[in-house]
Design an enzyme around this catalytic site. Sequence first.
Site, PDB file in Angstrom:
ATOM      1  N   LYS A  53       0.838  -1.205   0.000  1.00 52.03           N
ATOM      2  CA  LYS A  53       0.000   0.000   0.000  1.00 52.03           C
ATOM      3  C   LYS A  53       0.870   1.252   0.000  1.00 52.03           C
ATOM      4  O   LYS A  53       0.591   2.220  -0.704  1.00 52.03           O
ATOM      5  CB  LYS A  53      -0.940  -0.014   1.213  1.00 52.03           C
ATOM      6  CG  LYS A  53      -2.047  -1.049   1.074  1.00 52.03           C
ATOM      7  CD  LYS A  53      -2.771  -1.331   2.379  1.00 52.03           C
ATOM      8  CE  LYS A  53      -3.732  -2.507   2.216  1.00 52.03           C
ATOM      9  NZ  LYS A  53      -4.307  -2.955   3.489  1.00 52.03           N
ATOM     10  N   GLN A  97      -4.099  -1.362   9.693  1.00 50.45           N
ATOM     11  CA  GLN A  97      -4.014  -2.714   9.125  1.00 50.45           C
ATOM     12  C   GLN A  97      -4.531  -3.739  10.128  1.00 50.45           C
ATOM     13  O   GLN A  97      -4.105  -3.766  11.281  1.00 50.45           O
ATOM     14  CB  GLN A  97      -2.551  -3.021   8.749  1.00 50.45           C
ATOM     15  CG  GLN A  97      -2.360  -4.358   8.066  1.00 50.45           C
ATOM     16  CD  GLN A  97      -3.051  -4.438   6.704  1.00 50.45           C
ATOM     17  OE1 GLN A  97      -3.027  -3.503   5.919  1.00 50.45           O
ATOM     18  NE2 GLN A  97      -3.687  -5.569   6.427  1.00 50.45           N
ATOM     19  N   ASP A 120     -10.946   3.311   4.474  1.00 53.34           N
ATOM     20  CA  ASP A 120     -11.289   1.891   4.360  1.00 53.34           C
ATOM     21  C   ASP A 120     -12.802   1.700   4.267  1.00 53.34           C
ATOM     22  O   ASP A 120     -13.279   0.644   3.886  1.00 53.34           O
ATOM     23  CB  ASP A 120     -10.760   1.134   5.587  1.00 53.34           C
ATOM     24  CG  ASP A 120      -9.610   0.213   5.240  1.00 53.34           C
ATOM     25  OD1 ASP A 120      -9.437  -0.080   4.042  1.00 53.34           O
ATOM     26  OD2 ASP A 120      -8.894  -0.210   6.162  1.00 53.34           O
TER      27      ASP A 120
END
Length: 292
Positions: A53, A97, A120
């Site tokens: 990412k 994460q 997200d």
Amino acid sequence: MATIIDGKAIAQTIRNEIAAEVLQLSHKYAQVPGLAVVIVGSRKDSQSYVNMKRKACAEVGIRSFDVDLPEEVSEGEVIKRVHELNNNPDVHGILVQLPLPKHINEEKVLTEISVEKDVDGFHPLNIGKLAMKGREPLFLPCTPKGCLELLSRSGVSIKGKRAVVVGRSNIVGLPVSLLLLKADATVTIVHSHTPDSEKIIREADIVIAAAGQPLMIKGDWIKPGAAVIDVGTNAVDDPTRKSGYRLVGDVDFEEAKKVAGWLTPVPGGVGPLTVAMLLKNTLDGAKCKIER
Ligand code: NDP
């Protein structure tokens, strides 16, 4: 034979579009989008996702803010770091994460992320708005958004179609079904307690497979000509590989490609879109702030 949807190529096109927009923003406002990626502990898989990412950010000109915390960090400290990022005007998106170590309550941490930086798309307010008619969430979860992007960029129309989603998780199955509903499909969700799922899947013009069950969906479960998006990413033993394993989807690709109209491969289908959509959400979040 099905048209194989090349997720890698579609994701690259999207990344090029994002890079061009980032460049425009930096020329016009002397600012670039910023994404904070928080990782706790040293799980190898999480680290490789995070590195991917961060690299993807660099490639399109998004500035990444790295927060790497040790496994034994307290929940309070993680939340404190999230609050700092919430207050940092150069950060337009925050990603924590998952999974977090067991002593940290994931739900509590995710809820602390400002809804305006929830790239997200997992914040209950964003999911809630996704579920409501006439409301628009600020951000859509990346994998579900990627599934719809694959359909639209492959010319598959959704309106009025019969869609079956296999799986109902918070991160894939449920939000993708809500997105399909918003796009005017007639949606059925199949889960682990659904009897005769095979029969239901066979009625679908669009199948989104997100069960995490290797090769579960066979060729004869698919309606001829259907569009099949395989989110499943499952490691199965393969002694012929150096790694000892290979990745397969929830759909039996070799069988399905003879029946489906469109089909995504694993790997190289949905996966690259998930990262591209994260970049897109960060860009959109930044545009809201910078252009206002
Ligand atoms: P979860 O394990 O959280 O959810 C799986 C869902 O599938 C559950 O709702 C479960 O039902 C349902 N399910 C399990 N077995 C069956 C079955 N036999 N028939 C019908 N439904 C079943 O998984 P995720 O949603 O997190 O992930 C799903 C897959 O997608 C995984 O392979 C994962 O690796 C992959 N993935 C890929 C991403 C990408 O970017 N390519 C991103 C995220 C996930 P129930 O609710 O009843 O338990």
